[in-house]
Design a protein around this motif. Structure first.
Motif, PDB file in Angstrom:
ATOM      1  N   UNK B 241     -36.343  41.972 105.756  1.00 16.96           N
ATOM      2  CA  UNK B 241     -35.495  40.794 105.969  1.00 16.96           C
ATOM      3  C   UNK B 241     -34.429  41.143 107.003  1.00 16.96           C
ATOM      4  N   UNK B 242     -34.357  40.347 108.069  1.00 16.45           N
ATOM      5  CA  UNK B 242     -33.335  40.560 109.096  1.00 16.45           C
ATOM      6  C   UNK B 242     -32.410  39.352 109.141  1.00 16.45           C
ATOM      7  N   UNK B 243     -31.111  39.609 108.999  1.00 16.92           N
ATOM      8  CA  UNK B 243     -30.117  38.536 109.000  1.00 16.92           C
ATOM      9  C   UNK B 243     -28.870  39.001 109.745  1.00 16.92           C
ATOM     10  N   UNK B 244     -27.924  38.062 109.902  1.00 18.01           N
ATOM     11  CA  UNK B 244     -26.670  38.438 110.554  1.00 18.01           C
ATOM     12  C   UNK B 244     -25.722  39.099 109.575  1.00 18.01           C
ATOM     13  N   UNK B 245     -25.818  38.736 108.301  1.00 18.67           N
ATOM     14  CA  UNK B 245     -24.875  39.197 107.284  1.00 18.67           C
ATOM     15  C   UNK B 245     -25.614  39.766 106.081  1.00 18.67           C
ATOM     16  N   UNK B 246     -24.968  40.689 105.380  1.00 20.02           N
ATOM     17  CA  UNK B 246     -25.571  41.279 104.184  1.00 20.02           C
ATOM     18  C   UNK B 246     -25.787  40.211 103.109  1.00 20.02           C
ATOM     19  N   UNK B 247     -24.803  39.312 102.941  1.00 15.79           N
ATOM     20  CA  UNK B 247     -24.961  38.303 101.878  1.00 15.79           C
ATOM     21  C   UNK B 247     -26.158  37.392 102.149  1.00 15.79           C
ATOM     22  N   UNK B 248     -26.466  37.169 103.417  1.00 14.55           N
ATOM     23  CA  UNK B 248     -27.645  36.360 103.745  1.00 14.55           C
ATOM     24  C   UNK B 248     -28.913  37.083 103.314  1.00 14.55           C
ATOM     25  N   UNK B 249     -28.947  38.384 103.572  1.00 14.10           N
ATOM     26  CA  UNK B 249     -30.127  39.171 103.192  1.00 14.10           C
ATOM     27  C   UNK B 249     -30.320  39.115 101.677  1.00 14.10           C
ATOM     28  N   UNK B 250     -29.207  39.159 100.930  1.00 12.71           N
ATOM     29  CA  UNK B 250     -29.294  39.108  99.467  1.00 12.71           C
ATOM     30  C   UNK B 250     -29.855  37.766  99.008  1.00 12.71           C
ATOM     31  N   UNK B 251     -29.406  36.698  99.631  1.00 10.06           N
ATOM     32  CA  UNK B 251     -29.892  35.365  99.259  1.00 10.06           C
ATOM     33  C   UNK B 251     -31.391  35.239  99.539  1.00 10.06           C
ATOM     34  N   UNK B 252     -31.793  35.714 100.703  1.00  8.97           N
ATOM     35  CA  UNK B 252     -33.208  35.613 101.076  1.00  8.97           C
ATOM     36  C   UNK B 252     -34.057  36.483 100.145  1.00  8.97           C
ATOM     37  N   UNK B 253     -33.568  37.673  99.836  1.00  9.30           N
ATOM     38  CA  UNK B 253     -34.309  38.555  98.926  1.00  9.30           C
ATOM     39  C   UNK B 253     -34.506  37.881  97.569  1.00  9.30           C
ATOM     40  N   UNK B 254     -33.466  37.240  97.096  1.00  3.11           N
ATOM     41  CA  UNK B 254     -33.546  36.592  95.787  1.00  3.11           C
ATOM     42  C   UNK B 254     -34.583  35.461  95.784  1.00  3.11           C
ATOM     43  N   UNK B 255     -34.672  34.770  96.916  1.00  6.77           N
ATOM     44  CA  UNK B 255     -35.644  33.688  97.034  1.00  6.77           C
ATOM     45  C   UNK B 255     -37.077  34.233  97.111  1.00  6.77           C
ATOM     46  N   UNK B 256     -37.245  35.335  97.809  1.00  2.33           N
ATOM     47  CA  UNK B 256     -38.605  35.823  98.082  1.00  2.33           C
ATOM     48  C   UNK B 256     -39.188  36.704  96.988  1.00  2.33           C
ATOM     49  N   UNK B 257     -38.346  37.299  96.165  1.00  5.90           N
ATOM     50  CA  UNK B 257     -38.837  38.319  95.227  1.00  5.90           C
ATOM     51  C   UNK B 257     -39.692  37.674  94.128  1.00  5.90           C
TER      52      UNK B 257
END
Lengths: 179, 526
Positions: B241-257
């Motif tokens: 996951x590549x994002x501008x911010x760490x919190x964005x990566x966390x949100x995307x991870x939560x959606x995809x896991x």
């Protein structure tokens, strides 16, 4: 609170230029930073942390520790090309394999006696097994559409059970085939 | 929810999008930006940064159609999820239904999958808007994004004017984006999308993320489904996951896991909700500094950043301690053997019969296979296949392949020992130095470069651990320097919490292109 200010100060001034329009803020931060650095045991141009090593902690494996160099014979080239169904293209390709083998030879300096090989990082997890029933299907047409040559519900292949031609002939065949 | 408020904080305004500091997802829901406007602006940005070669295909029509649908849902007040209307891109080795998927190879030119990869489907189910497919090294084999049949990817920082300094002292040369997910990293770094999916086998998400100055997350193996990700090394591949911010990566991870019936190697993982909104108590965190990660060739600048961040963590109350991962040096060798071996097996599927390129040589089935693969694969792919076949020969199997699997266990055991001793996260450099120039990088072959570039990233893949690369500073050349945090298995949330703290401390500068300033001034306050 003071801790976190210090941390910010330790990190921020390293930026070699100020943010647009925040000169004054930068100066204030720089001031904090001086205070923090002075209180640190070793203060110089940048912040030290003794836990981070200053020099490389290992060196590449020395050639003398490696097993004898393996040369790839023309027979082996032929064998690999038949197995892999890709060609080396030229001598450079063969040399590249020799380098790849040499690189891999560094494994032999590691003692692996009594070590169980590891093929999955999930070896200790119980993995999901679904029921052995069909959930999807009826997509033969979709799948067949992806092939260049089909007949009714079959993929069409040229005649089988014919070994690849000898090396010279093979090179000639591939020479004429480019994308 | 709280998570929604921190979602995709677009602190870096897209050109013409004048809401610095506002989460784009909130702006979308509150109607301050329309999904179609946002999509149009991203597409415009892609056109303006075309020279980066970040995208292989741009799905303009489809994107606008998806954005219109999102807009209707948002207007009705019925968004599908946090990402409804948010533009994203996908590395071109994930299958996308109805959208060409090439792996940057002639072998798959024109291949249009009849299905979506699970991770792509999950983003689409959220209402996210697919802008296009991003460039990579052919079949994700490489660490520079210089070996694509669509040409190399440029590093956006090479073209940036941040801080009034222009494009370093590169002359006509330019910096590489890193790889293999270089297109995804360049796309996020150049602000043409808010998130991008990459893949990470030996560092392919973290390496370009580090060189392009974006957050790059490689989750624990098994947390994200690999279904629809065209495989390179099955035992190590994970979607990144590549994002501008760490919190964005966390949100995307939560959606995809989550477990996926279509990938038997997926496992249940803990939820991340609100992971990064809580204050992190650093006094309860132990940070390990693996001594072996000062490898030969580490640049003094990168070493200095490593020290500075370690000092900052200590100053904030974290316990920072030396740890040893004694087999680190051998990891890259082990990776080389396992990667080639699995590649040899995986690439056997490309034979010209069922999909992809098919040669016109029809004298025999074997001749068709050989000719198709000769025409379809580049030198890098062919050489890895041949090396893999060599390592897997009956007489070499024990000597190389099984030996490498044994060394793999030693590497994984090193990590286990350290994490069992009470360490929460490891702090290391992500790469040896900042992005090299194209001319310099291409002086050595792909294999040599990969063994140099992946030295800090691939051990994590051996052990299946989560790791995240966070940009911390710009080098004297004006290019990003990043550090890597490594967590223990399934501790992705803790890992991201520390990364989030780190990100806030370092205040990494925002990228700025020529012309951005005027555009921002024009739109601000509108």
């Amino acid at each position: 609170m003071r801790g976190s200010q210090c941390v910010a100060a330790l990190l921020r001034p390293a930026r070699p230029w100020p943010r647009r329009g925040v000169w004054s803020l930068s100066r204030r931060v720089a001031h904090h930073s001086r205070r923090c650095l002075n209180s640190a045991p070793s203060s110089s141009r940048h912040v030290h942390n003794a836990k981070v090593p200053r020099t490389p902690t290992w060196q590449p494996v020395h050639e003398t520790l490696l097993p004898p160099v393996i040369h790839v014979s023309p027979d082996l080239v032929d064998k690999l090309e038949r197995l892999a169904l890709v060609d080396f293209r030229n001598q450079e390709g063969v040399e590249c394999l020799e380098k790849a083998i040499r690189f891999a030879d560094q494994l032999h300096v590691v003692n692996t006696e009594f070590v169980e090989p590891m093929d999955s990082v999930l070896e200790d997890s119980s993995l999901y097994l679904r029921e052995d029933t069909v959930h999807e299907g009826q997509c033969a047409e979709d799948v067949l559409q992806l092939a260049k040559n089909t007949l009714e519900e079959y993929f069409v292949a040229p005649p089988g059970n014919i070994p690849l031609p000898k090396r010279e002939e093979r090179s000639a065949m591939l020479k004429n085939s480019e994308f | 929810t709280q998570a929604g408020i921190t979602a995709l904080r677009a602190a870096e305004p897209l050109k013409g999008l004048g809401w610095p500091g506002n989460p784009v997802s909130v702006a979308l829901r509150e109607g301050r930006v329309s999904a179609t406007d946002l999509c149009r602006k991203c597409l415009q940005r892609i056109r303006e940064t075309h020279y980066l070669n970040a995208y292989i295909s741009v799905t303009e029509e489809l994107a606008m159609q998806q954005a219109e649908e999102a807009e209707l849902r948002l207007l009705r007040g019925e968004p599908r999820g946090i990402l409804d209307g948010v533009p994203f891109s996908v590395k071109d080795n994930f299958c996308t239904q109805g959208v060409e998927t090439t792996c940057a190879s002639l072998m798959l030119k024109g291949y249009t999958p009849p299905f979506n990869a699970t991770v792509v489907q999950k983003l689409l189910d959220q209402g996210a808007v697919l802008l296009g497919k991003t460039n990579l090294d052919e079949f994700a084999m490489g660490s520079g994004s210089t070996d694509s049949s669509f040409g190399p990817v440029r590093n956006p920082w090479s073209e940036a004017v941040t801080g009034g300094r222009s494009s370093m002292e590169l002359g006509s040369d330019w910096a590489i984006a890193g790889g293999s997910s270089g297109g995804s990293a360049a796309a996020v770094a150049s602000l043409s999308c808010y998130l991008s999916l990459g893949s990470d086998t030996g560092g392919s998400t973290r390496n370009p993320g580090a060189l392009c100055g974006v957050v790059a997350l490689k989750p624990t193996y098994g947390v994200l489904s690999r279904h629809g990700l065209i495989p390179l090394v099955n035992s190590m591949d994970v979607p990144g996951i590549l994002t501008r911010r760490v919190c964005d990566a966390a949100i995307v991870l939560d959606i995809l896991r989550g477990p996926d019936e279509r990938d038997s190697t997926t496992v249940p993982s803990p939820a991340l909700d609100c992971a990064l909104t809580e204050e992190l108590d650093l006094t309860r965190i132990t940070v390990g500094i693996p001594q072996e990660y000062h490898a030969p060739g580490l640049s003094p600048e990168t070493a200095r950043q490593w020290e500075r961040v370690a000092a900052a963590l200590a100053a904030a109350g974290a316990r920072v301690r030396e740890v040893s991962l004694p087999h680190t040096q051998h990891s890259i060798v082990c990776y080389h053997v396992l990667c080639c071996s699995e590649v040899a097996s995986n690439m056997a599927r490309f034979d010209g019969l069922e999909y992809g390129h098919r040669s016109s040589v029809e004298t025999s089935t074997d001749a068709l296979y050989a000719a198709t693969r000769h025409e379809g694969f580049n030198d890098v792919v062919r050489r890895r296949i041949l090396a893999g076949n060599y390592f897997l020969l009956k007489q070499n199997y024990e000597r190389y392949f099984v030996k490498a699997q044994q060394v793999r266990r030693l590497i994984a055991d090193d990590f286990s020992r350290v994490f069992c001793s009470g360490v929460d996260v490891l702090l290391t450099p992500t790469t040896l130095c900042d992005a090299p120039t194209y001319t310099h990088f291409t002086q050595e072959d792909n294999r040599t470069r990969s063994t140099q570039e992946d030295v800090f990233t691939q051990p994590v893949n051996m052990a299946g651990l989560p790791a995240v690369s966070v940009p911390v500073a710009l080098s004297a050349r004006g290019l990003p320097i990043s550090l890597q945090l490594i967590g223990s298995k399934m501790q992705d949330k803790k890992l991201l919490s520390v990364a989030h703290w780190l990100e806030q401390q370092v205040d990494f500068p925002q990228i700025c292109f020529r012309g951005d300033d005027e555009a921002r001034e024009r739109t601000q306050g509108v």
